[in-house]
Enzyme design. Structure first.
Site, PDB file in Angstrom:
ATOM      1  N   HIS A  78      25.042 -34.848  29.708  1.00 11.45           N
ATOM      2  CA  HIS A  78      26.439 -34.828  30.130  1.00 11.45           C
ATOM      3  C   HIS A  78      26.889 -36.254  30.414  1.00 11.45           C
ATOM      4  O   HIS A  78      26.082 -37.099  30.825  1.00 11.45           O
ATOM      5  CB  HIS A  78      26.609 -33.989  31.395  1.00 11.45           C
ATOM      6  CG  HIS A  78      26.401 -32.529  31.184  1.00 11.45           C
ATOM      7  ND1 HIS A  78      26.947 -31.582  32.023  1.00 11.45           N
ATOM      8  CD2 HIS A  78      25.706 -31.830  30.246  1.00 11.45           C
ATOM      9  CE1 HIS A  78      26.609 -30.379  31.610  1.00 11.45           C
ATOM     10  NE2 HIS A  78      25.851 -30.501  30.541  1.00 11.45           N
ATOM     11  N   GLU A  80      28.541 -37.563  32.860  1.00 12.21           N
ATOM     12  CA  GLU A  80      28.299 -38.021  34.231  1.00 12.21           C
ATOM     13  C   GLU A  80      26.854 -38.448  34.423  1.00 12.21           C
ATOM     14  O   GLU A  80      26.565 -39.506  34.986  1.00 12.21           O
ATOM     15  CB  GLU A  80      28.605 -36.907  35.247  1.00 12.21           C
ATOM     16  CG  GLU A  80      29.982 -36.340  35.163  1.00 12.21           C
ATOM     17  CD  GLU A  80      30.053 -35.066  34.312  1.00 12.21           C
ATOM     18  OE1 GLU A  80      29.664 -35.106  33.117  1.00 12.21           O
ATOM     19  OE2 GLU A  80      30.502 -34.041  34.835  1.00 12.21           O
ATOM     20  N   CYS A 108      29.973 -30.028  36.523  1.00 16.52           N
ATOM     21  CA  CYS A 108      29.239 -28.774  36.647  1.00 16.52           C
ATOM     22  C   CYS A 108      28.287 -28.862  37.841  1.00 16.52           C
ATOM     23  O   CYS A 108      28.206 -29.888  38.519  1.00 16.52           O
ATOM     24  CB  CYS A 108      28.453 -28.507  35.363  1.00 16.52           C
ATOM     25  SG  CYS A 108      27.081 -29.674  35.100  1.00 16.52           S
ATOM     26  N   CYS A 111      25.670 -31.790  37.438  1.00 22.26           N
ATOM     27  CA  CYS A 111      26.258 -33.115  37.633  1.00 22.26           C
ATOM     28  C   CYS A 111      26.751 -33.299  39.064  1.00 22.26           C
ATOM     29  O   CYS A 111      26.623 -34.392  39.631  1.00 22.26           O
ATOM     30  CB  CYS A 111      27.373 -33.354  36.626  1.00 22.26           C
ATOM     31  SG  CYS A 111      26.746 -33.467  34.931  1.00 22.26           S
TER      32      CYS A 111
END
Length: 185
Positions: A78, A80, A108, A111
């Site tokens: 991801h 992040e 999410c 993260c």
């Protein structure tokens, strides 16, 4: 549109973005850069999410990334996570209390947990994510009083732009994209 986007289209404002104060000029600048990264992700066939880690005092960008799950074949890739990892490497430590993170989509659970564990000082995000967001939509890991760190979060920053990019990406995918399915972030 209120900055909340849905996987299969449609608009709903039932869940407001998690906010702690208004967005600053620096927040807007960092979110604009995150949107540029999200566009680059979309061009690669990735879900268009971009993230920027920056020094809160100076606004200097320390690290940036976009989603790379498809390219890297890594479910944890991801934006992040990649940006925070790089920032910790550049800074030479894992505590990022004097750094902010701007990301185009509400983080999410994975993260959000990383943001708390990295002690990020400020979180700015664009569109809320009613199916996976954990900064106010499904839960609020970043501001959970049971945890040892809470993050100042400002949601809904350039949410319209973030939502439009996400909706366009998934609309194109459903209309004959690369055949990667319709539900992934």
């Amino acid at each position: 549109m209120c900055g909340r986007w849905l996987w299969r289209g449609g608009d709903s404002c039932a869940v407001a973005a998690s906010t702690s104060g208004p967005a600053t000029e620096l927040d807007l600048q960092m979110m604009q850069r995150a949107l540029e990264l999200a566009e680059a992700a979309a061009a690669m066939g990735e879900v268009p999410v971009g993230a920027v880690v920056y020094e809160l005092a100076t606004g200097k960008i320390t690290a940036e990334a976009h989603n790379r799950r498809e390219v890297d074949r890594d479910p944890s890739a991801h934006a992040e996570l990649l940006a925070i990892r790089e920032a910790a490497r550049v800074v030479g430590g894992w505590r990022l209390t004097s750094y902010g993170l701007a990301v185009t989509l509400e983080p999410c659970a994975m993260c959000s947990g990383l943001i708390v564990n990295a002690r990020v000082g400020r979180l700015v995000f664009g569109a809320t994510d009613p199916k996976a967001g954990f900064c106010g939509s499904l839960g609020n890991i970043t501001n959970d009083p049971r945890l040892n760190h809470r993050v100042l979060a400002v949601g809904g920053v350039l949410a319209e732009e973030s939502g439009v990019l996400l909706k366009a990406f998934f609309k194109a995918r459903r209309g004959g994209g690369r055949g990667l399915g319709t539900k992934s972030t």
